[in-house]
Design a protein around this motif. Structure first.
Motif, short mmCIF file in Angstrom:
data_model
loop_
_atom_site.label_atom_id
_atom_site.label_comp_id
_atom_site.label_asym_id
_atom_site.label_seq_id
_atom_site.Cartn_x
_atom_site.Cartn_y
_atom_site.Cartn_z
N GLN A 149 -69.99 -11.18 -87.62
CA GLN A 149 -70.56 -10.56 -86.31
C GLN A 149 -71.59 -9.89 -86.59
N VAL A 150 -72.53 -10.22 -85.88
CA VAL A 150 -74.16 -9.43 -85.99
C VAL A 150 -74.03 -8.28 -85.33
N MET A 151 -74.40 -6.96 -85.93
CA MET A 151 -74.00 -5.73 -85.38
C MET A 151 -75.50 -5.41 -84.79
N PRO A 152 -75.65 -4.83 -83.58
CA PRO A 152 -76.84 -4.47 -82.93
C PRO A 152 -77.41 -3.33 -83.86
N GLN A 153 -78.63 -3.27 -84.15
CA GLN A 153 -79.40 -2.36 -84.86
C GLN A 153 -80.00 -1.20 -84.03
N ALA A 154 -79.66 -0.02 -84.42
CA ALA A 154 -80.07 0.97 -83.78
C ALA A 154 -81.49 1.24 -84.16
N SER A 155 -82.50 1.43 -83.33
CA SER A 155 -83.61 1.74 -83.19
C SER A 155 -84.02 3.03 -83.84
N THR A 156 -84.88 2.88 -85.15
CA THR A 156 -85.32 4.04 -85.70
C THR A 156 -86.41 4.83 -84.83
N ALA A 157 -86.97 4.28 -83.78
CA ALA A 157 -88.14 5.12 -83.00
C ALA A 157 -87.05 5.89 -81.93
N GLY A 158 -87.45 7.11 -81.77
CA GLY A 158 -86.72 8.02 -80.44
C GLY A 158 -86.75 9.23 -80.78
N PRO A 159 -86.29 10.27 -79.75
CA PRO A 159 -86.55 11.60 -79.84
C PRO A 159 -86.35 12.30 -81.24
N GLU A 160 -86.80 13.47 -81.53
CA GLU A 160 -86.34 14.18 -82.79
C GLU A 160 -85.01 14.57 -82.36
N ALA A 161 -84.45 14.79 -83.67
CA ALA A 161 -83.06 15.31 -83.63
C ALA A 161 -82.83 16.74 -82.98
N GLY A 162 -83.66 17.51 -82.99
CA GLY A 162 -83.63 18.89 -82.32
C GLY A 162 -83.55 18.70 -80.95
N THR A 163 -84.35 17.83 -80.11
CA THR A 163 -84.58 17.34 -78.99
C THR A 163 -83.18 16.81 -78.73
N VAL A 164 -82.70 15.99 -79.13
CA VAL A 164 -81.44 15.21 -78.93
C VAL A 164 -80.23 16.14 -78.80
#
Length: 356
Positions: A63-78
């Protein structure tokens, strides 16, 4: 293979460590029905020691697993978004339960079993964050809303007298056709199914629109929060800020709380002690407790801000789980952004339905 999984009142949440029956399944069992899609028991995965129990199935070979995007909010924001959404999530979960009850009444089933109640203890809430000032003003802790699901003694007795035919019809009205499901594959390759039919699905669509998107966002937030609780519980900076926070609460006329989780525990105990006698009494008691809860939440938020307790919680989570927060950050911040305006709207709908 994919397993159907269910949700707690406030999302994909179960108590850590112990095996839990999720609420939708508990209702189905009370009805004498076999578990349906969207409601199943789950064990805590051995490889995810800080996350809530989930029903998961490994990816199939090849199975091909979906890849999480590396671009996104900073950890503190999340991490801050995880704090902001807690109270709103509780409010929407309670509203869902109340409005499902209204839906099945309109379908011809005025009597149903009491909602299963969580059995919280201080361990459960030990590392919970204080609310933000905004979420405190908007939703308090969201716990008072559970009064809106309380049954009168008359309605509780009525449930004991219904027959199996009634229970079967109620099960179908609540959960719909078990063959009609939405399947979701998460970023780690695990899959889940949630019911796409019946009152639960209808209410969720009225809240969130697309059920697949709802499942993705709520799941990501729940998993991240489970990891966050484990990180904060061991964080020295957060622990050191608890004593000043407690002193601040005492100085403001709210003594006896060693941590924000103690307030939640006390509110759950107050809810459990309430007995309602009529729909109007139910709403009156809710409003009384909600006013007390909101005042506590706003003072909690103010003390967390002045003592740095809130910053310590966010920093601990961001430092412990930067990769996980990066992978799911877009989902979590989108979920928090959905819940903030939604919570007051669905709360008003739930109050009207609970008083009818």
């Amino acid at each position: 293979m994919t397993i159907g999984i269910g949700e707690g009142r406030a999302g994909w949440v179960s108590r850590p460590v112990r095996r839990r029956w999720l609420p939708a399944l508990t209702i189905a069992v009370a009805l004498g029905a076999a578990p349906l899609a969207g409601c199943a028991a789950a064990d805590r995965p051995a490889a995810a020691a800080d996350s809530p129990p989930t029903a998961q199935v490994p990816p199939t070979p090849g199975q091909v697993m979906p890849q999480a995007s590396t671009a996104g909010p900073e950890a503190g924001t999340v991490a801050a978004a995880l704090v902001a959404l807690r109270s709103d999530l509780e409010v929407t979960g309670v509203a869902e339960s109340v409005l499902v009850g209204e839906c099945v009444r309109q379908a011809g089933y005025p009597v149903r079993p009491s909602d299963p109640q969580a059995e919280p203890d201080r361990e459960t809430f030990a590392a919970y964050p204080s609310p933000t000032p905004e979420s405190a003003a908007r939703s308090g802790y969201g716990i008072a809303g559970r009064v809106l699901t309380a049954q009168t003694a008359v309605s509780g007795q009525a449930w004991l007298e219904v027959d199996e035919t009634y229970k079967a019809g109620l099960t179908l009205a609540m959960f719909g056709d078990p063959q009609n499901q939405v399947e979701v594959t998460f970023a780690d390759g695990y899959s889940a199914r949630i019911g796409a039919d019946g009152c639960y699905a209808d209410v969720r669509r009225s809240f969130f629109g697309d059920l697949g998107e709802y499942a993705q966002q709520s799941w990501a937030a729940s998993q991240a929060f489970g990891r966050a609780i484990g990180a904060v519980a061991e964080n020295r900076t957060w622990k050191a800020a608890l004593a000043p926070w407690s002193a601040c609460m005492s100085a403001a006329g709210q003594p006896g709380y060693a941590a924000p989780g103690d307030i939640r525990m006390a509110l759950f105990q107050r809810v459990a002690a309430i007995e309602v006698t009529s729909p109007s009494d139910r709403v009156d008691r809710y409003r009384q407790l909600a006013a007390d809860e909101r005042a506590l939440a706003m003072q909690d938020a103010a003390c967390a801000d002045s003592t740095g307790l809130d910053d310590a919680w966010v920093a601990a989570v961001a430092a412990d789980d930067p990769d996980g927060l990066a992978a799911s950050g877009a989902q979590i911040t989108a979920w928090a952004g959905r819940l903030a305006p939604l919570a007051p709207q669905v709360r008003d709908r739930a109050i009207a339905a609970a008083g009818a």
